[in-house]
Design a protein around this motif. Sequence first.
Motif, mmCIF file in Angstrom:
data_model
loop_
_atom_site.group_PDB
_atom_site.id
_atom_site.type_symbol
_atom_site.label_atom_id
_atom_site.label_comp_id
_atom_site.label_asym_id
_atom_site.label_seq_id
_atom_site.Cartn_x
_atom_site.Cartn_y
_atom_site.Cartn_z
ATOM 1 N N TYR A 180 -37.570 -64.392 25.834
ATOM 2 C CA TYR A 180 -36.748 -65.306 26.618
ATOM 3 C C TYR A 180 -37.006 -65.266 28.117
ATOM 4 C CZ TYR A 180 -34.242 -61.041 27.598
ATOM 5 O OH TYR A 180 -33.942 -59.769 27.988
ATOM 6 N N LEU A 181 -37.856 -64.377 28.594
ATOM 7 C CA LEU A 181 -38.047 -64.241 30.035
ATOM 8 C C LEU A 181 -38.474 -65.564 30.672
ATOM 9 C CD1 LEU A 181 -38.191 -62.163 32.403
ATOM 10 C CD2 LEU A 181 -40.637 -62.045 31.958
ATOM 11 N N LYS A 182 -37.825 -65.922 31.766
ATOM 12 C CA LYS A 182 -38.170 -67.138 32.493
ATOM 13 C C LYS A 182 -39.063 -66.758 33.675
ATOM 14 C CE LYS A 182 -35.265 -69.150 29.755
ATOM 15 N NZ LYS A 182 -35.744 -69.871 28.574
ATOM 16 N N GLY A 183 -40.369 -66.860 33.488
ATOM 17 C CA GLY A 183 -41.295 -66.519 34.561
ATOM 18 C C GLY A 183 -42.313 -65.489 34.114
ATOM 19 N N ASP A 184 -43.290 -65.245 34.951
ATOM 20 C CA ASP A 184 -44.350 -64.282 34.670
ATOM 21 C C ASP A 184 -43.790 -62.867 34.709
ATOM 22 O OD1 ASP A 184 -47.366 -63.545 34.638
ATOM 23 O OD2 ASP A 184 -46.541 -62.411 36.316
ATOM 24 N N THR A 244 -42.196 -59.589 19.329
ATOM 25 C CA THR A 244 -41.285 -60.063 20.371
ATOM 26 C C THR A 244 -41.628 -61.466 20.855
ATOM 27 O OG1 THR A 244 -40.920 -57.792 21.098
ATOM 28 C CG2 THR A 244 -40.284 -59.522 22.617
ATOM 29 N N MET A 245 -42.886 -61.680 21.206
ATOM 30 C CA MET A 245 -43.268 -62.992 21.728
ATOM 31 C C MET A 245 -43.163 -64.086 20.672
ATOM 32 S SD MET A 245 -43.891 -62.459 24.907
ATOM 33 C CE MET A 245 -44.772 -63.938 25.418
ATOM 34 N N ALA A 280 -34.585 -64.926 36.327
ATOM 35 C CA ALA A 280 -35.501 -64.898 35.181
ATOM 36 C C ALA A 280 -34.970 -64.072 34.023
ATOM 37 C CB ALA A 280 -36.866 -64.355 35.608
ATOM 38 N N LEU A 281 -33.994 -63.217 34.289
ATOM 39 C CA LEU A 281 -33.456 -62.335 33.254
ATOM 40 C C LEU A 281 -32.208 -62.965 32.630
ATOM 41 C CD1 LEU A 281 -33.723 -58.870 35.019
ATOM 42 C CD2 LEU A 281 -35.170 -59.727 33.181
ATOM 43 N N GLU A 282 -32.261 -63.221 31.341
ATOM 44 C CA GLU A 282 -31.115 -63.808 30.667
ATOM 45 C C GLU A 282 -30.351 -62.784 29.848
ATOM 46 O OE1 GLU A 282 -32.257 -67.333 28.529
ATOM 47 O OE2 GLU A 282 -32.237 -68.478 30.396
ATOM 48 N N GLU A 283 -30.917 -61.606 29.646
ATOM 49 C CA GLU A 283 -30.269 -60.568 28.848
ATOM 50 C C GLU A 283 -30.672 -59.205 29.383
ATOM 51 O OE1 GLU A 283 -29.988 -59.453 24.133
ATOM 52 O OE2 GLU A 283 -31.971 -59.761 25.000
#
Length: 257
Positions: free
Chosen positions: A17-21, A172-173, A136-139
């Motif tokens: 779920y990471l938003k970004g590199d 994971t991915m 970028a962190l949702e969790e």
Amino acid sequence: MAEDIERWLMFTHWGSYLKGDYIEVGLDVTEILMKHLEACQLEGRKNTVLENLDPFDSIRKEVLSDRERYRFYEVTFFNPLVTEEIYVNRLVVSTTYMFFKEYDGLKVYQTEDKEINAQRTQALLDVFTDVAGHPALEELWMIDDRRAFMGKPAYLYRPESLYDRVEYPIYTMDTKEEVSRLVEEFEAHVPREWMIDYLQDRLGAESVQEMEDGKIRVLFYDRELTKSKVKTEEFLRTFERHVDEYLLQKGIRLYKG
């Protein structure tokens, strides 16, 4: 021995779920931690070690100069709050997870002085909150057995068959689309007010706070890090069941895995 017990003070399995590199986000987290702690060493693959970490730009420049070497890296920190001994933490950054670890079995949070324990717990919570605020962190979770949570409320709904794969690095991915769909469905069908009321009723109003960007902070402990209010995994299983029951009344089945 306690000194040999590795614990994660905060962690996220972020590939799904990471938003970004992830390297850039890991660097941002490193910079946030340096506001609270003293960074002393950067280590990448192939035993690459950088000792001079002040200012932060030296870390960013080094990591971005060779992304292959720093696909997996660690940054070591000293915690200045612990004065009776040297207390070391390490931030580990990789494609599939990020965690902030220690090796003393949380003994610095379990002194004979309850006020010291509470102060150190609050200091860790402040760091945790600062990191969790990154867009970028949702969790983000605090402690291996999930003593606290910060992020999008939907991530508290954790179907076991999905999150067993989320938390296993080679998968994971691959779970990213499933996680994203589940989050969207949760947000579309579970009212935020219902969820906040549910959590506050069971944990206390002081344990559930709303944050910016739609995130929430949920504490499953009481003042001291090692004083749990509930068994988090059992609480989350019960929460999942109640969400399912609530939605079935509307003819909705959230997760079909």
